[in-house]
Write a protein that holds these residues in place. Structure first.
Motif, PDB file in Angstrom:
ATOM      1  N   GLU A 122     -41.535  21.801  31.411  1.00 47.00           N
ATOM      2  CA  GLU A 122     -41.925  23.126  31.900  1.00 47.00           C
ATOM      3  C   GLU A 122     -42.303  23.062  33.372  1.00 47.00           C
ATOM      4  O   GLU A 122     -41.956  23.958  34.162  1.00 47.00           O
ATOM      5  N   MET A 123     -43.027  21.986  33.749  1.00 43.47           N
ATOM      6  CA  MET A 123     -43.455  21.842  35.151  1.00 43.47           C
ATOM      7  C   MET A 123     -42.243  21.672  36.058  1.00 43.47           C
ATOM      8  O   MET A 123     -42.194  22.275  37.141  1.00 43.47           O
ATOM      9  N   GLU A 126     -40.787  25.037  36.392  1.00 45.28           N
ATOM     10  CA  GLU A 126     -41.615  25.892  37.244  1.00 45.28           C
ATOM     11  C   GLU A 126     -41.527  25.454  38.691  1.00 45.28           C
ATOM     12  O   GLU A 126     -41.453  26.287  39.603  1.00 45.28           O
ATOM     13  N   ASN A 129     -38.406  26.677  40.037  1.00 43.81           N
ATOM     14  CA  ASN A 129     -38.518  28.113  40.327  1.00 43.81           C
ATOM     15  C   ASN A 129     -39.310  28.348  41.612  1.00 43.81           C
ATOM     16  O   ASN A 129     -38.914  29.167  42.463  1.00 43.81           O
ATOM     17  N   VAL A 130     -40.453  27.623  41.727  1.00 41.53           N
ATOM     18  CA  VAL A 130     -41.293  27.776  42.917  1.00 41.53           C
ATOM     19  C   VAL A 130     -40.512  27.331  44.143  1.00 41.53           C
ATOM     20  O   VAL A 130     -40.546  27.992  45.202  1.00 41.53           O
ATOM     21  N   GLU A 133     -38.076  29.984  44.931  1.00 44.99           N
ATOM     22  CA  GLU A 133     -38.764  31.137  45.514  1.00 44.99           C
ATOM     23  C   GLU A 133     -39.216  30.836  46.938  1.00 44.99           C
ATOM     24  O   GLU A 133     -39.146  31.698  47.835  1.00 44.99           O
TER      25      GLU A 133
END
Length: 154
Positions: A122-123, A126, A129-130, A133
């Motif tokens: 998950e990290m 994420e 994704n970060v 972004e």
């Protein structure tokens, strides 16, 4: 036999008589000694018999004590064996419980590893994704900076 022969014979017997008396006295004394020795031997044998009877009784008593001691020892060994068997069973049962607990702990570690792997996945997702972004944000910032840097535009 005539009188002269009888007289000679009686004379000879009379002459031998002291010697015969001495032999008879010596024989009587020897018989007395033999009887005394025989009585002494009889007394010794009777005393030996009494001693043997006493020793036999003592040996019978000792044998009984040895047999009784053997039975007591066997009973004691049986009790010790039973106690050792009980301790052995308790130890086996205890080790079985410890093994069960270790199995539970190992299962928990496996569960924790799985959860850590999930969190890590998950990290990574994420962070991706970060990162994406942030790259978009940096691209927008860079575009804004470039737009402002163009001459002629307010």
């Amino acid at each position: 036999m005539n009188l002269f022969q009888i007289d000679a014979r009686v004379t000879r017997l009379e002459q031998e008589m002291p010697e015969i008396r001495d032999l008879a006295a010596a024989a009587s004394k020897e018989v007395g000694d033999v009887h005394a020795r025989l009585r002494a031997h009889t007394t010794s044998l009777q005393a030996l018999r009494v001693t043997q009877v006493e020793h036999t009784q003592q040996l019978v008593e000792l044998n009984k004590r040895i047999v009784d001691t053997g039975f007591e020892m066997r009973e004691g060994f049986v009790k010790v064996y039973e106690r050792i068997a009980g301790v052995h069973k308790e130890a086996r049962d205890g080790f079985a419980k410890v093994e069960q607990e270790f199995a539970k702990v190992e299962q928990e570690f496996a569960n924790v590893r799985g959860e850590i792997a999930n969190v890590r996945g998950e990290m990574h997702g994420e962070f991706a994704n970060v990162r994406g972004e942030m790259q978009e944000g940096f691209a927008k910032i860079a575009a804004l900076i470039q737009d402002r840097a163009k001459p002629g535009e307010p």
